[in-house]
Scaffold this active site. Structure first.
Site, short mmCIF file in Angstrom:
data_model
loop_
_atom_site.label_atom_id
_atom_site.label_comp_id
_atom_site.label_asym_id
_atom_site.label_seq_id
_atom_site.Cartn_x
_atom_site.Cartn_y
_atom_site.Cartn_z
N SER A 228 16.65 13.66 24.99
CA SER A 228 15.81 12.54 24.68
C SER A 228 14.46 13.04 24.17
O SER A 228 14.41 13.84 23.25
CB SER A 228 15.69 11.65 25.92
OG SER A 228 15.36 10.34 25.62
N ASP A 472 24.95 5.68 21.37
CA ASP A 472 23.56 5.68 21.83
C ASP A 472 22.70 5.04 20.75
O ASP A 472 22.68 5.51 19.61
CB ASP A 472 23.11 7.11 22.09
CG ASP A 472 21.62 7.23 22.37
OD1 ASP A 472 21.01 6.22 22.75
OD2 ASP A 472 21.09 8.35 22.22
N HIS A 497 23.66 8.37 25.55
CA HIS A 497 22.39 9.08 25.50
C HIS A 497 22.40 10.34 26.37
O HIS A 497 22.52 10.27 27.59
CB HIS A 497 21.28 8.13 25.97
CG HIS A 497 19.90 8.56 25.60
ND1 HIS A 497 19.47 8.68 24.29
CD2 HIS A 497 18.84 8.90 26.36
CE1 HIS A 497 18.21 9.06 24.27
NE2 HIS A 497 17.80 9.21 25.52
#
Length: 543
Positions: A228, A472, A497
């Protein structure tokens, strides 16, 4: 995010108050008192019925979601077998006296703070004598111990690579807070100004070099790993510090979601696509629900009370915005973390489709219960609690340099959300109101690049894996095509994700197992080439 919604609300209220105060100055005292009361009542009514537009309404960039009561945390096999104590004993916490400002030479720049990092040397076979590698996990917008609980990529592959493991906490998060406390660190824009991605990466460089010196591991290659926001940092770190990091695994890193490189509506388009693929009837029910919420609220004087009762809110709804924003976040989070074996989108849609279809809002509430678990009430209000230090720090980062222009754009295919494009003017007003700053919307692409990425990097950069799961929503801002032979995109159609770096489970599907295997093979090739170069350029004896 809840903290940005609070930011928007604060700005809206201040604007209303300023207008009223200006007009009151010219009135006589009796008229002033009467109109003050009327204006106050009107203001309360407006704030309840016409909230400010919601901006930056998207899930946090963390690698794992806040677990609902219905979802068990991923655990390594040893932990599941009851060996938690043995696992925890392998990790040792240290603190490094970190420089506050790496890019200035003013006296205050030399101030230091305690930055937390965690080591695991259990599998560092041969250590520095064999130049065994170091795997480094880059902390993101949260406490570093969360990585020990959820990031399995390092611990599971340390035996294979005989690697030392290093986890570094991001400045201003967890225990790595400058100025001695969060209250002092967040007191104004001047103290928050040291919270930048560039400062964070300089921190990571300093800690990595400190650990290498401490263990006499000057020739041990470093592979940085992040998911991320941490994945963004990992990829940027390889570009900015190639002399420190041999390579980077950047999982679910939306580095192209800035400055118009990718469309702002991509995030919600994928959320909608995920739900539509799970169940078209579920998708249609959600799409119709927004109008139904407004219809019920406006149909009778106690419409908001009816909605409060229908959705079992912990406090009475003051406006429809709070309910819609809560549902928006729920759907986004379910899609972003739509991971096996539970697949939250499927759970939500099964509940919606399974409820009586003559009550749209009843169906929507069934989805809430399925996702959040059965509860006596649901905390729907967007400003029911003050933001946590981590949420406030992340708000600063988004207001300063990490401006994600995500909104409900109509991309031509339609979504299950009402149109609401990102409004930079409103966002800027909110940031100015809360922090006294104006977002630098072009800084990420100026400092790190983004436009024409393949042209810029295919001859310049190397050794980066951009991994993405195409379910995602943030994959819409990710690198999905190979840039060169060594800057490689590894994508899975059904992935979510940062799923590839989370702890593996016996139930993981073959496509996920193969994705991780591909990433390991690529990193293995990097290391093999490095050891050949080490012999050639440093004239070390070959084995």
């Amino acid at each position: 995010m809840p903290d940005l919604r609070t930011l928007m609300n604060h700005c809206h209220k201040n604007n209303q108050r300023a207008i009223i105060a200006h007009n009151m100055k010219t009135l006589s005292q009796p008229t002033f008192l009467i109109l003050s009361l009327l204006s106050l009542l009107l203001l309360l009514f407006l704030l309840a019925q016409f909230p400010p537009p919601a901006q930056a309404k998207f899930s946090r960039l963390g690698v794992h979601r806040k677990r609902s009561p219905n979802q068990a945390r991923r655990q390594p096999a040893a932990a599941a077998a009851g060996d938690d104590d043995d696992i925890e004993s392998d990790f040792v916490t240290f603190y490094y006296n970190q420089t506050l400002d790496h890019f200035n030479y003013r006296p205050e720049s030399y101030t230091t703070f305690r930055q937390r990092y965690i080591l695991n040397v259990k599998h560092w076979g041969g250590g520095a004598t064999t130049n065994a590698p170091i795997l480094v996990y880059f902390g993101l917008e949260g406490r570093i111990e969360h990585a020990l609980e959820n990031i399995g990529f390092l611990t599971e592959n340390a035996p294979h690579f005989k690697a030392l493991l290093l986890y570094i906490e991001h400045r201003y998060y967890g225990e790595s807070v400058p100025f001695g406390s969060w209250e002092k660190a967040s007191r104004n824009a001047a103290s928050l100004g040291y919270l930048t991605s560039a400062q964070a990466m300089a921190d990571y460089a300093a800690v990595i070099l400190h650990v290498k010196r401490t263990y006499s591991a000057g020739n041990s290659p470093v592979i940085v790993v992040g998911g991320s926001y941490g994945g963004m940092l990992a990829s940027w770190f390889r570009l900015k510090y190639p002399h420190i990091a041999l390579g980077a695994l950047a999982s679910s890193a939306p580095i192209l979601y800035f400055d118009g490189v990718k469309p702002g509506g991509g995030y919600y388009s994928i959320v909608s696509k995920d739900f539509k693929e799970a169940s078209e009837s579920c998708y249609e029910t959600i799409r119709k629900s927004w109008v139904e919420i407004e219809r019920v609220a406006a149909s009778k004087p106690n419409g908001l009370s009816v909605l409060s009762k229908k959705f079992k809110t912990c406090s009475r709804l003051r406006r429809t915005f709070d309910l819609k924003d809560y549902l928006d976040s729920l759907y986004s989070e379910a899609a972003q973390y739509n991971e096996p074996p539970d697949y939250p989108v499927g759970i939500v849609c099964s509940a919606i489709d399974g409820a009586p279809n003559d009550d749209v809002l009843g169906q929507i509430f069934a989805g809430v219960v399925a996702y959040m678990g059965d509860s006596s009430c649901y905390d729907v209000a967007s400003d029911s609690a003050p933001p946590t230090p981590s949420a406030s720090a992340w708000s600063w980062q988004m207001c300063s340099e990490l401006v994600f222009p995500i909104g409900h754009d109509d991309d031509g295919d339609g979504t299950m959300f009402p149109p609401e494009p990102f409004d930079l003017k409103s966002f800027t007003k909110s940031c100015r109101s809360r922090f006294g700053i104006v977002p630098r919307t072009h800084w990420v692409t100026t400092f790190y690049g983004g436009h024409d990425l393949k042209l810029a990097l295919h001859r310049f950069a190397s050794n980066i894996i951009f991994s993405n799961g195409l379910r995602d929503p943030y994959s819409s801002g990710g690198v999905l095509e190979n840039i060169s032979d060594s800057i490689i995109a590894v994508s899975t159609i059904n992935g979510s994700h940062s799923l590839d770096i989370l702890t593996s489970m016996p139930s993981d599907p073959d496509w996920l197992i193969n994705q991780r295997k591909t990433e390991l093979e690529i990193i293995g090739r990097w290391l093999s080439k490095y050891y050949i170069d080490l012999v050639q350029f440093k004239l070390l004896p070959s084995s």
